[in-house]
Every structure is written in C-alpha cells, then in structure tokens.
Design a protein around this motif. Structure first.
Motif, PDB file in Angstrom:
ATOM      1  N   ASP A  29     -57.838  10.600  21.162  1.00 45.60           N
ATOM      2  CA  ASP A  29     -57.171  11.435  19.292  1.00 45.60           C
ATOM      3  C   ASP A  29     -56.260  10.319  19.342  1.00 45.60           C
ATOM      4  OD1 ASP A  29     -56.525  12.697  17.285  1.00 45.60           O
ATOM      5  OD2 ASP A  29     -57.501  14.083  17.694  1.00 45.60           O
ATOM      6  N   GLU A  30     -56.230   9.577  18.001  1.00 44.48           N
ATOM      7  CA  GLU A  30     -54.700   9.141  17.767  1.00 44.48           C
ATOM      8  C   GLU A  30     -53.628   9.556  17.578  1.00 44.48           C
ATOM      9  OE1 GLU A  30     -55.440   6.954  14.036  1.00 44.48           O
ATOM     10  OE2 GLU A  30     -57.186   5.662  15.305  1.00 44.48           O
ATOM     11  N   ARG A  31     -53.642  11.161  16.983  1.00 45.94           N
ATOM     12  CA  ARG A  31     -52.357  12.348  17.137  1.00 45.94           C
ATOM     13  C   ARG A  31     -51.261  11.912  18.824  1.00 45.94           C
ATOM     14  NH1 ARG A  31     -55.324  17.890  14.715  1.00 45.94           N
ATOM     15  NH2 ARG A  31     -57.315  16.638  17.170  1.00 45.94           N
ATOM     16  N   TYR A  32     -52.842  12.496  19.497  1.00 46.06           N
ATOM     17  CA  TYR A  32     -52.528  12.557  20.578  1.00 46.06           C
ATOM     18  C   TYR A  32     -52.038  11.788  21.746  1.00 46.06           C
ATOM     19  CZ  TYR A  32     -53.842  17.318  19.574  1.00 46.06           C
ATOM     20  OH  TYR A  32     -53.821  18.760  19.223  1.00 46.06           O
ATOM     21  N   ARG A  52     -57.455  29.115  22.436  1.00 49.20           N
ATOM     22  CA  ARG A  52     -58.174  30.293  21.794  1.00 49.20           C
ATOM     23  C   ARG A  52     -58.767  30.493  21.458  1.00 49.20           C
ATOM     24  NH1 ARG A  52     -55.902  35.121  22.723  1.00 49.20           N
ATOM     25  NH2 ARG A  52     -53.321  34.160  22.138  1.00 49.20           N
ATOM     26  N   GLU A  53     -59.121  29.071  20.601  1.00 52.01           N
ATOM     27  CA  GLU A  53     -59.339  29.557  19.823  1.00 52.01           C
ATOM     28  C   GLU A  53     -59.881  27.643  18.905  1.00 52.01           C
ATOM     29  OE1 GLU A  53     -59.633  32.243  16.039  1.00 52.01           O
ATOM     30  OE2 GLU A  53     -59.987  33.587  17.133  1.00 52.01           O
ATOM     31  N   GLY A  54     -60.414  27.573  18.250  1.00 53.86           N
ATOM     32  CA  GLY A  54     -60.398  25.688  17.947  1.00 53.86           C
ATOM     33  C   GLY A  54     -61.395  24.635  18.772  1.00 53.86           C
ATOM     34  N   GLU A  55     -60.629  23.662  18.507  1.00 51.48           N
ATOM     35  CA  GLU A  55     -61.674  22.465  19.522  1.00 51.48           C
ATOM     36  C   GLU A  55     -60.280  21.954  19.566  1.00 51.48           C
ATOM     37  OE1 GLU A  55     -64.561  22.247  20.072  1.00 51.48           O
ATOM     38  OE2 GLU A  55     -65.122  23.919  19.204  1.00 51.48           O
ATOM     39  N   GLU A  56     -60.797  20.642  20.741  1.00 55.43           N
ATOM     40  CA  GLU A  56     -59.466  19.468  20.942  1.00 55.43           C
ATOM     41  C   GLU A  56     -59.564  18.547  20.237  1.00 55.43           C
ATOM     42  OE1 GLU A  56     -60.896  18.487  25.152  1.00 55.43           O
ATOM     43  OE2 GLU A  56     -60.416  20.039  26.201  1.00 55.43           O
ATOM     44  N   VAL A  57     -61.027  17.625  20.035  1.00 53.85           N
ATOM     45  CA  VAL A  57     -60.823  16.841  18.762  1.00 53.85           C
ATOM     46  C   VAL A  57     -61.120  17.560  17.639  1.00 53.85           C
ATOM     47  CG1 VAL A  57     -61.901  14.521  18.003  1.00 53.85           C
ATOM     48  CG2 VAL A  57     -61.712  15.049  20.996  1.00 53.85           C
ATOM     49  N   GLY A  58     -59.801  17.320  16.295  1.00 52.70           N
ATOM     50  CA  GLY A  58     -60.419  17.869  14.759  1.00 52.70           C
ATOM     51  C   GLY A  58     -59.745  18.860  14.752  1.00 52.70           C
ATOM     52  N   GLY A  59     -59.263  18.879  13.884  1.00 49.85           N
ATOM     53  CA  GLY A  59     -58.415  19.838  13.044  1.00 49.85           C
ATOM     54  C   GLY A  59     -57.139  20.483  14.346  1.00 49.85           C
ATOM     55  N   VAL A  60     -56.573  21.778  13.950  1.00 48.49           N
ATOM     56  CA  VAL A  60     -55.448  21.877  14.449  1.00 48.49           C
ATOM     57  C   VAL A  60     -55.623  23.948  14.716  1.00 48.49           C
ATOM     58  CG1 VAL A  60     -53.248  22.614  14.412  1.00 48.49           C
ATOM     59  CG2 VAL A  60     -53.882  21.196  12.725  1.00 48.49           C
TER      60      VAL A  60
END
Length: 221
Positions: A29-32, A52-60
C-alpha cells in the motif's frame, strides 16, 4: 505532571506483534510505503496494532488500542517501489487518540506500565517452573527430548514471559490478550499450561536423527 504523549505512525495488521519478536512485512500500500520510508529516514519506530474492524488494504481500519512499537532491522526496496521489511518488536503502548489527517494512521500513545513482580518464594518458584517448562518445550520443538540446549535465560521476567509466548502457537486474540496484560505472573501462569500442552503434542513427532541444522538457534537471549 503527566508525561506528553508520543506521536507514532501506526501499521494496522491482522496480526499481533509481541515484544522481542521479529515480523516480516511486504509493504504494498502506497500509504504504508510512505510511512515506512519516513521511519527509515528519521530512524523512527512505528506501531503494529491488531485490526478490530476493517481491512488491511483500503479504508481506515479500526485497531485495538494496545500495540507494540517495531524497529526496522533490514529492508529491501523493489523496482516498483514496494518494500520488504524485517522489524522487531520493542515496547508496548496504549493509544489515547488518533490523527486521521495523514495518508496513514497516526496515534498519540503512552507506554504500558507493567506491575512489578513480587520478590517472594512464590514468584521465584513460578519463574523456575516457567524456565523448566520452556526448556522442555524447546527440546520437543527441535525434535528430541535429549537435545542438549544451551539457553541463556534473561533476568527480566517480563522479557521471559514474552519469549515464552513467542514460542507457542496462539490465536491472534490470545496474543492480544497477553499483550494487554500488565501482570507478569498472570501472563506466565497463562502460558505455562499451553507450553506443556504443545510439548505433549510434539512428543508424537520426535526424531532420532541429529538436528545439527538447528544448532545456531539453541541460544536465546
């Protein structure tokens, strides 16, 4: 006076990093990539936190509030700009609030304060049992009960507890539980029966062949 919070770039993962453990990362991911590049330029640590919630790639993603700072040991930049990174866990922290203004997540964190282990016969016995269990577990792990291991145990019971935790197969939420515990004795008591159970499982896979290829791993700090 309350000490100021530390600003720390955060790397949310579907994994838990324990202190003193190494973690390999393939940063896509470009952010990381930007975050890791900053840490390399400024010789900074970053925080590994379980999602806890969400995905490693995409979103926060929403992470757990207790994580581990990680120091980069080695890295390799690919031709496409992606990074191979090897980092090691250092110290635990608790996130007090987040900063969402940058491409990657940033937390303002404070250190986790561990309860001091009492210097009494019960604690000394617990440490000795932990060391014996850990040594037996390592013997089975490397395939033979009679392997002569040379293990140099740390005098720090907190470090010992996390070294033990790093050598037993645990689910991510179990690792998170150990990370959040602030009672060393409780952490060790939790780990001992799991080390014993795993050692018993290894007994069925013992080999009588020499294990010279593992010799370099038999010393532990």
């Amino acid at each position: 006076m309350t000490p100021p919070l530390e600003e720390m770039p955060l790397f949310p993962l579907n994994a838990v990093l324990l202190p003193y453990q190494a973690i390999p990362l393939f940063v896509l991911d470009e952010r990381y990539v930007e975050m890791i590049s900053l840490c390399l330029r400024e010789d900074r640590a970053f925080g590994v936190v379980l999602i806890r919630e969400g995905e490693e790639v995409g979103g926060v993603p929403e992470p757990y509030l207790v994580g581990t700072s990680a120091r980069i040991i080695t890295y390799h930049e690919m031709e496409d700009g992606k990074l191979h990174v090897l980092a090691v866990g250092e110290r635990r922290f608790r996130i007090r609030h987040f900063d969402y203004s940058r491409p990657y997540l940033v937390g303002y964190v404070e250190p986790i304060i561990e309860m001091e282990l009492e210097e009494d016969p019960a604690s000394r016995t617990l440490i000795e049992v932990a060391k014996e269990t850990f040594l037996k577990h390592l013997s089975y792990l490397f395939g033979r009960q009679d392997v002569r291991l040379k293990v140099q145990f740390t005098d720090d019971p907190v470090a010992l507890s996390f070294a033990m935790a790093g050598c037993v197969q645990l689910a991510v939420l179990e690792k998170q539980h150990l990370l959040e515990l602030t009672d060393t004795a409780e952490r060790i008591r939790w780990i001992i029966p799991r080390l014993e159970a795993q050692a018993e499982k290894f007994m069925g896979y013992l080999t009588t062949e020499p294990l010279d290829e593992f010799e370099e791993y038999f010393c532990s700090n």
